[in-house]
Scaffold this motif. Structure first.
Motif, PDB file in Angstrom:
ATOM      1  N   UNK A  92      -0.828  38.139  41.283  1.00 57.76           N
ATOM      2  CA  UNK A  92      -0.486  39.434  40.684  1.00 57.76           C
ATOM      3  C   UNK A  92       1.022  39.611  40.602  1.00 57.76           C
ATOM      4  N   UNK A  93       1.733  39.142  41.617  1.00 61.68           N
ATOM      5  CA  UNK A  93       3.196  39.246  41.621  1.00 61.68           C
ATOM      6  C   UNK A  93       3.800  38.372  40.535  1.00 61.68           C
ATOM      7  N   UNK A  94       3.267  37.164  40.387  1.00 58.13           N
ATOM      8  CA  UNK A  94       3.758  36.270  39.334  1.00 58.13           C
ATOM      9  C   UNK A  94       3.553  36.897  37.961  1.00 58.13           C
ATOM     10  N   UNK A  95       2.399  37.471  37.740  1.00 59.31           N
ATOM     11  CA  UNK A  95       2.103  38.074  36.437  1.00 59.31           C
ATOM     12  C   UNK A  95       3.030  39.240  36.143  1.00 59.31           C
ATOM     13  N   UNK A  96       3.333  40.044  37.166  1.00 63.07           N
ATOM     14  CA  UNK A  96       4.199  41.195  36.953  1.00 63.07           C
ATOM     15  C   UNK A  96       5.651  40.778  36.739  1.00 63.07           C
ATOM     16  N   UNK A  97       6.149  39.866  37.572  1.00 59.24           N
ATOM     17  CA  UNK A  97       7.549  39.446  37.430  1.00 59.24           C
ATOM     18  C   UNK A  97       7.772  38.688  36.125  1.00 59.24           C
ATOM     19  N   UNK A  98       6.737  37.992  35.656  1.00 63.57           N
ATOM     20  CA  UNK A  98       6.863  37.313  34.365  1.00 63.57           C
ATOM     21  C   UNK A  98       7.113  38.325  33.253  1.00 63.57           C
ATOM     22  N   UNK A  99       6.440  39.462  33.318  1.00 65.35           N
ATOM     23  CA  UNK A  99       6.629  40.514  32.322  1.00 65.35           C
ATOM     24  C   UNK A  99       8.012  41.144  32.436  1.00 65.35           C
ATOM     25  N   UNK A 100       8.610  41.019  33.613  1.00 60.50           N
ATOM     26  CA  UNK A 100       9.935  41.601  33.846  1.00 60.50           C
ATOM     27  C   UNK A 100      11.058  40.591  33.604  1.00 60.50           C
ATOM     28  N   UNK A 101      10.708  39.500  32.953  1.00 61.15           N
ATOM     29  CA  UNK A 101      11.690  38.515  32.495  1.00 61.15           C
ATOM     30  C   UNK A 101      12.312  37.684  33.614  1.00 61.15           C
ATOM     31  N   UNK A 102      11.603  37.518  34.723  1.00 61.05           N
ATOM     32  CA  UNK A 102      12.020  36.558  35.739  1.00 61.05           C
ATOM     33  C   UNK A 102      11.552  35.166  35.319  1.00 61.05           C
ATOM     34  N   UNK A 103      12.383  34.170  35.528  1.00 61.61           N
ATOM     35  CA  UNK A 103      11.886  32.796  35.499  1.00 61.61           C
ATOM     36  C   UNK A 103      11.121  32.579  36.807  1.00 61.61           C
ATOM     37  N   UNK A 104      10.026  31.830  36.732  1.00 58.67           N
ATOM     38  CA  UNK A 104       9.175  31.713  37.913  1.00 58.67           C
ATOM     39  C   UNK A 104       8.931  30.276  38.323  1.00 58.67           C
ATOM     40  N   UNK A 105       9.006  30.048  39.631  1.00 63.17           N
ATOM     41  CA  UNK A 105       8.501  28.824  40.241  1.00 63.17           C
ATOM     42  C   UNK A 105       7.264  29.243  41.015  1.00 63.17           C
ATOM     43  N   UNK A 106       6.105  28.825  40.544  1.00 59.79           N
ATOM     44  CA  UNK A 106       4.856  29.219  41.184  1.00 59.79           C
ATOM     45  C   UNK A 106       4.313  28.035  41.989  1.00 59.79           C
ATOM     46  N   UNK A 107       3.958  28.312  43.229  1.00 62.18           N
ATOM     47  CA  UNK A 107       3.578  27.260  44.164  1.00 62.18           C
ATOM     48  C   UNK A 107       2.161  27.471  44.673  1.00 62.18           C
ATOM     49  N   UNK A 108       1.450  26.382  44.861  1.00 62.08           N
ATOM     50  CA  UNK A 108       0.102  26.478  45.396  1.00 62.08           C
ATOM     51  C   UNK A 108      -0.525  25.102  45.532  1.00 62.08           C
ATOM     52  N   UNK A 116      -5.462  46.958  45.745  1.00 62.53           N
ATOM     53  CA  UNK A 116      -5.611  45.842  44.817  1.00 62.53           C
ATOM     54  C   UNK A 116      -4.369  44.961  44.890  1.00 62.53           C
ATOM     55  N   UNK A 117      -4.491  43.689  44.554  1.00 69.89           N
ATOM     56  CA  UNK A 117      -3.297  42.838  44.536  1.00 69.89           C
ATOM     57  C   UNK A 117      -2.171  43.419  43.682  1.00 69.89           C
ATOM     58  N   UNK A 118      -2.537  44.096  42.602  1.00 71.39           N
ATOM     59  CA  UNK A 118      -1.508  44.686  41.733  1.00 71.39           C
ATOM     60  C   UNK A 118      -0.739  45.804  42.436  1.00 71.39           C
ATOM     61  N   UNK A 119      -1.385  46.487  43.394  1.00 67.06           N
ATOM     62  CA  UNK A 119      -0.676  47.522  44.154  1.00 67.06           C
ATOM     63  C   UNK A 119       0.456  46.905  44.966  1.00 67.06           C
ATOM     64  N   UNK A 120       0.178  45.762  45.574  1.00 67.01           N
ATOM     65  CA  UNK A 120       1.201  45.098  46.384  1.00 67.01           C
ATOM     66  C   UNK A 120       2.268  44.469  45.485  1.00 67.01           C
ATOM     67  N   UNK A 121       1.833  43.932  44.350  1.00 70.03           N
ATOM     68  CA  UNK A 121       2.797  43.388  43.393  1.00 70.03           C
ATOM     69  C   UNK A 121       3.765  44.476  42.922  1.00 70.03           C
ATOM     70  N   UNK A 167      -4.848  36.273  44.348  1.00 70.07           N
ATOM     71  CA  UNK A 167      -4.516  37.483  45.095  1.00 70.07           C
ATOM     72  C   UNK A 167      -3.149  38.058  44.814  1.00 70.07           C
ATOM     73  N   UNK A 168      -2.449  38.411  45.887  1.00 67.29           N
ATOM     74  CA  UNK A 168      -1.144  39.064  45.779  1.00 67.29           C
ATOM     75  C   UNK A 168      -0.128  38.168  45.081  1.00 67.29           C
ATOM     76  N   UNK A 169      -0.144  36.893  45.396  1.00 64.35           N
ATOM     77  CA  UNK A 169       0.810  35.976  44.779  1.00 64.35           C
ATOM     78  C   UNK A 169       0.642  35.894  43.275  1.00 64.35           C
TER      79      UNK A 169
END
Length: 252
Positions: free
Chosen positions: A16-32, A210-215, A12-14
């Protein structure tokens, strides 16, 4: 390079947000909680940025604390915390409510935000920087019958966000409270305990978010200039007037 930690990142939103921020050159800690999905996301997103995965249940403080303390030193400074993990279970009246459903919603939607934020706020304060994004819901704005506990849990997110802002603004920490309207994710499938047909009906007859809208909205908030803080943001699909009112088949 900034580092963002996203809870509930496997769907979902999480996600989509990870995918977008990854493209924006953020390092990511993804949790689940889904290790298989976390590992696949790490493989997919590593093409764009550095990824660290954490597997824990946000509802259990001992698990949250152990996971966060396990981060290597070079991952412990978080610039952006996206408190996305949450859930909805059941649509029963209070008198017929399932106690386990209530505990799942209050523990996940309220305590989870408190647990993980508590562990990162001290460092953000010492660094005098950071951005916390809390995912609330339009259910916090208008309570609806048979969803009282869910609405209450999301109203609590609003209050927590306001309290964070009061306590943290002087330390240069931004706090954003985001209220999505009807967004087509696994939300209804979980709420209706796997009843896919009933879940599909929620989104029929209109174009849900869509989740991408919130991302996109989260990206706008966390990438705003330093002097700009989006404190509260409500997003509806164009067919939705408020939490309880959706104009289906209206040609919107």
């Amino acid at each position: 390079m900034k580092t963002a930690l996203i809870t509930g990142a496997t769907s979902g939103i999480g996600k989509a947000t990870a995918e977008l921020l990854a493209k924006q050159n953020y390092r990511l800690i993804i949790c689940g909680r889904n290790v298989e999905v976390l590992n696949q996301m790490k493989t997919d997103l590593s093409a764009n940025t550095e990824i660290f995965t954490l597997n824990f249940d946000i509802r259990e403080f001992s698990q949250v604390e152990k996971a966060i303390h396990s981060l290597p030193e070079n991952w412990k400074k978080i610039d952006v915390l996206v408190n996305n993990a949450g859930n909805a279970h059941g649509m029963d009246s209070l008198e017929n409510g399932n106690i386990d459903d209530w505990d799942a919603m209050l523990d996940g939607n309220v305590k989870g935000i408190l647990y993980i934020s508590k562990l990162f706020i001290p460092r953000m304060k010492s660094e005098k920087s950071g951005h916390i994004v809390n995912i609330s819901s339009t259910a916090a704005r208008q309570t609806y019958a048979n969803g009282v506990v869910y609405c209450a849990s999301k109203k609590a997110v609003d209050v927590i966000s306001e309290g964070m802002r009061l306590e943290l603004t002087e330390f240069g920490i931004k706090v954003t409270n985001l209220q999505p309207g009807l967004t087509e994710t696994d939300f209804s499938k979980v709420r209706f305990k796997g009843d896919e047909e009933r879940a599909k009906m929620v989104y029929q007859g209109f174009q849900a978010l869509k989740p991408t809208d919130i991302a996109d909205a989260i990206s706008y908030c966390v990438n705003a200039p330093k002097h700009v803080c989006i404190s509260d943001l409500t997003i509806y699909p164009s067919a939705q007037a408020e939490s309880r009112t959706v104009y289906k088949n209206a040609g919107l």
